[in-house]
Design an enzyme around this catalytic site. Structure first.
Site, PDB file in Angstrom:
ATOM      1  N   GLY A  17     -25.931  89.221 -26.091  1.00  0.00           N
ATOM      2  CA  GLY A  17     -26.650  90.490 -25.999  1.00  0.00           C
ATOM      3  C   GLY A  17     -28.151  90.410 -26.160  1.00  0.00           C
ATOM      4  O   GLY A  17     -28.782  91.379 -26.583  1.00  0.00           O
ATOM      5  N   ASN A  19     -30.271  90.368 -23.727  1.00  0.00           N
ATOM      6  CA  ASN A  19     -30.831  91.350 -22.788  1.00  0.00           C
ATOM      7  C   ASN A  19     -30.661  92.768 -23.321  1.00  0.00           C
ATOM      8  O   ASN A  19     -31.567  93.601 -23.183  1.00  0.00           O
ATOM      9  CB  ASN A  19     -30.194  91.206 -21.405  1.00  0.00           C
ATOM     10  CG  ASN A  19     -30.814  90.072 -20.618  1.00  0.00           C
ATOM     11  OD1 ASN A  19     -31.926  90.184 -20.130  1.00  0.00           O
ATOM     12  ND2 ASN A  19     -30.112  88.956 -20.539  1.00  0.00           N
ATOM     13  N   MET A  95     -19.231  89.661 -18.003  1.00  0.00           N
ATOM     14  CA  MET A  95     -18.666  88.613 -17.165  1.00  0.00           C
ATOM     15  C   MET A  95     -17.380  89.066 -16.476  1.00  0.00           C
ATOM     16  O   MET A  95     -16.316  88.471 -16.661  1.00  0.00           O
ATOM     17  CB  MET A  95     -18.455  87.343 -17.996  1.00  0.00           C
ATOM     18  CG  MET A  95     -19.744  86.824 -18.613  1.00  0.00           C
ATOM     19  SD  MET A  95     -21.131  86.713 -17.473  1.00  0.00           S
ATOM     20  CE  MET A  95     -21.077  84.986 -17.083  1.00  0.00           C
ATOM     21  N   HIS A 114     -29.026  88.407 -13.014  1.00  0.00           N
ATOM     22  CA  HIS A 114     -28.384  87.130 -12.709  1.00  0.00           C
ATOM     23  C   HIS A 114     -29.400  86.003 -12.931  1.00  0.00           C
ATOM     24  O   HIS A 114     -30.552  86.115 -12.513  1.00  0.00           O
ATOM     25  CB  HIS A 114     -27.898  87.128 -11.255  1.00  0.00           C
ATOM     26  CG  HIS A 114     -27.189  85.864 -10.899  1.00  0.00           C
ATOM     27  ND1 HIS A 114     -25.922  85.563 -11.341  1.00  0.00           N
ATOM     28  CD2 HIS A 114     -27.596  84.779 -10.176  1.00  0.00           C
ATOM     29  CE1 HIS A 114     -25.565  84.372 -10.906  1.00  0.00           C
ATOM     30  NE2 HIS A 114     -26.557  83.875 -10.191  1.00  0.00           N
ATOM     31  N   ASP A 150     -22.775  89.092  -6.795  1.00  0.00           N
ATOM     32  CA  ASP A 150     -24.233  88.935  -6.880  1.00  0.00           C
ATOM     33  C   ASP A 150     -24.911  89.098  -5.515  1.00  0.00           C
ATOM     34  O   ASP A 150     -25.878  88.381  -5.213  1.00  0.00           O
ATOM     35  CB  ASP A 150     -24.589  87.565  -7.506  1.00  0.00           C
ATOM     36  CG  ASP A 150     -23.979  87.396  -8.886  1.00  0.00           C
ATOM     37  OD1 ASP A 150     -23.956  88.364  -9.661  1.00  0.00           O
ATOM     38  OD2 ASP A 150     -23.501  86.279  -9.192  1.00  0.00           O
ATOM     39  N   GLN A 176     -34.192  83.068 -19.553  1.00  0.00           N
ATOM     40  CA  GLN A 176     -33.933  84.259 -20.393  1.00  0.00           C
ATOM     41  C   GLN A 176     -35.226  84.944 -20.813  1.00  0.00           C
ATOM     42  O   GLN A 176     -35.272  86.177 -20.907  1.00  0.00           O
ATOM     43  CB  GLN A 176     -33.112  83.867 -21.620  1.00  0.00           C
ATOM     44  CG  GLN A 176     -31.631  83.755 -21.262  1.00  0.00           C
ATOM     45  CD  GLN A 176     -30.708  84.442 -22.263  1.00  0.00           C
ATOM     46  OE1 GLN A 176     -30.955  84.369 -23.450  1.00  0.00           O
ATOM     47  NE2 GLN A 176     -29.659  85.071 -21.782  1.00  0.00           N
ATOM     48  N   GLU A 179     -35.923  87.094 -18.086  1.00  0.00           N
ATOM     49  CA  GLU A 179     -34.936  88.188 -18.022  1.00  0.00           C
ATOM     50  C   GLU A 179     -35.342  89.319 -18.948  1.00  0.00           C
ATOM     51  O   GLU A 179     -35.274  90.505 -18.585  1.00  0.00           O
ATOM     52  CB  GLU A 179     -33.546  87.674 -18.426  1.00  0.00           C
ATOM     53  CG  GLU A 179     -32.927  86.717 -17.431  1.00  0.00           C
ATOM     54  CD  GLU A 179     -31.486  86.360 -17.802  1.00  0.00           C
ATOM     55  OE1 GLU A 179     -31.011  86.754 -18.875  1.00  0.00           O
ATOM     56  OE2 GLU A 179     -30.838  85.679 -16.997  1.00  0.00           O
TER      57      GLU A 179
HETATM   58  C1  GAR Z   1     -27.868  86.241 -19.076  1.00  0.00           C
HETATM   59  O1  GAR Z   1     -28.577  85.057 -18.938  1.00  0.00           O
HETATM   60  C2  GAR Z   1     -27.470  86.775 -17.711  1.00  0.00           C
HETATM   61  O2  GAR Z   1     -28.385  86.442 -16.719  1.00  0.00           O
HETATM   62  C3  GAR Z   1     -26.155  86.107 -17.492  1.00  0.00           C
HETATM   63  O3  GAR Z   1     -25.528  86.110 -18.743  1.00  0.00           O
HETATM   64  C4  GAR Z   1     -26.520  85.990 -19.751  1.00  0.00           C
HETATM   65  C5  GAR Z   1     -26.215  87.003 -20.829  1.00  0.00           C
HETATM   66  O4  GAR Z   1     -27.036  86.782 -21.926  1.00  0.00           O
HETATM   67  N1  GAR Z   1     -25.391  86.795 -16.516  1.00  0.00           N
HETATM   68  C6  GAR Z   1     -24.653  86.194 -15.598  1.00  0.00           C
HETATM   69  O5  GAR Z   1     -24.548  84.989 -15.515  1.00  0.00           O
HETATM   70  C7  GAR Z   1     -23.937  87.137 -14.667  1.00  0.00           C
HETATM   71  N2  GAR Z   1     -23.549  86.448 -13.476  1.00  0.00           N
HETATM   72  P1  GAR Z   1     -27.197  87.857 -23.069  1.00  0.00           P
HETATM   73  O6  GAR Z   1     -25.776  88.241 -23.500  1.00  0.00           O
HETATM   74  O7  GAR Z   1     -27.916  87.123 -24.154  1.00  0.00           O
HETATM   75  O8  GAR Z   1     -27.966  89.026 -22.513  1.00  0.00           O
END
Ligand code: GAR
Length: 206
Positions: A17, A19, A95, A114, A150, A176, A179
């Site tokens: 979490g 993001n 996911m 992504h 995606d 990240q 992100e």
């Molecule tokens: C993130 O890096 C996101 O880009 C990826 O999961 C991670 C979640 O991190 N998403 C995917 O791969 C979707 N295809 P977080 O839980 O720390 O936000």
């Protein structure tokens, strides 16, 4: 949002979490005029739920056990989202592939982040895919969600260099960081009514 109502977000998570945290921080800082109506997780005991609870945000654990298939699971998700009056669905490390039951219920109102520069490296382990392919640059993409994996219209992207000694972990960390910058920025554009979707293209107005 083009009216004066505060946009109500649902953030869907499956993991740590970070993001979600970036989005919470942007809202609390007053950068995004929105409220997180609920955080939904398909897994219990993930750190994202603790982050939400710490900020007084309603959490819903919505596991897939008991549902006959993905379609049924998504119908139940839509019910939860309606119950919380959600206008924008934000997938943040959620996911699961969504079915048309979700996509059709929230047209152009489901977004995802992504960890690659789409359309390169969709699906799982995007960072490792980028390293294995030997690209010099990768990054992250915020996009609308459609029925593909995606494949939806791209809202924002950010580029990071891939160094010769990068591992999945080091590249993930670099990505990240970006992100956490572009996901809140994309949500702000949506909330401020600055995004229009024309076919595959997302137009950003000032
Ligand atoms: C993130 O890096 C996101 O880009 C990826 O999961 C991670 C979640 O991190 N998403 C995917 O791969 C979707 N295809 P977080 O839980 O720390 O936000």
């Amino acid at each position: 949002m083009t009216d004066n109502l505060t946009c109500r977000l649902a953030v869907l998570v499956s993991g740590s979490g970070t993001n979600l945290q970036a989005i919470i921080d942007s809202i609390e800082a007053g950068d995004i005029d929105a409220t997180i109506a609920c955080v939904i997780s398909n897994k219990r005991d993930v750190f994202a739920l603790e982050r939400a609870a710490k900020h007084g945000i309603t959490v819903v654990v919505h596991e897939n056990s008991g549902f006959a298939n993905r379609q049924e699971y998504d119908l139940a998700t839509v019910e939860i989202l309606r119950q919380y009056g959600v206008n924008l669905v934000v997938l943040a490390g959620f996911m699961r592939i969504l079915t048309e039951n979700m996509i059709n219920a929230f047209p152009n109102a489901i977004i995802n982040i992504h960890p690659a520069l789409l359309p390169s490296f969709p699906g799982l382990h995007a960072q490792q895919q980028a390293i294995d392919y030997g690209v010099r640059y990768s990054g992250c993409t915020v996009h609308f969600v459609d029925c593909g994996t995606d494949t939806g219209p791209i809202i924002l992207q950010s580029v990071v260099p891939v160094d010769a000694n990068d591992t999945e972990e080091t590249l993930s960390a670099k990505i990240q960081k970006e992100e956490h910058r572009i996901y809140p920025a994309a949500i702000k554009l949506f909330v401020d009514g600055k995004i229009k979707v024309k076919g595959r293209k997302v137009l950003i107005t000032d």
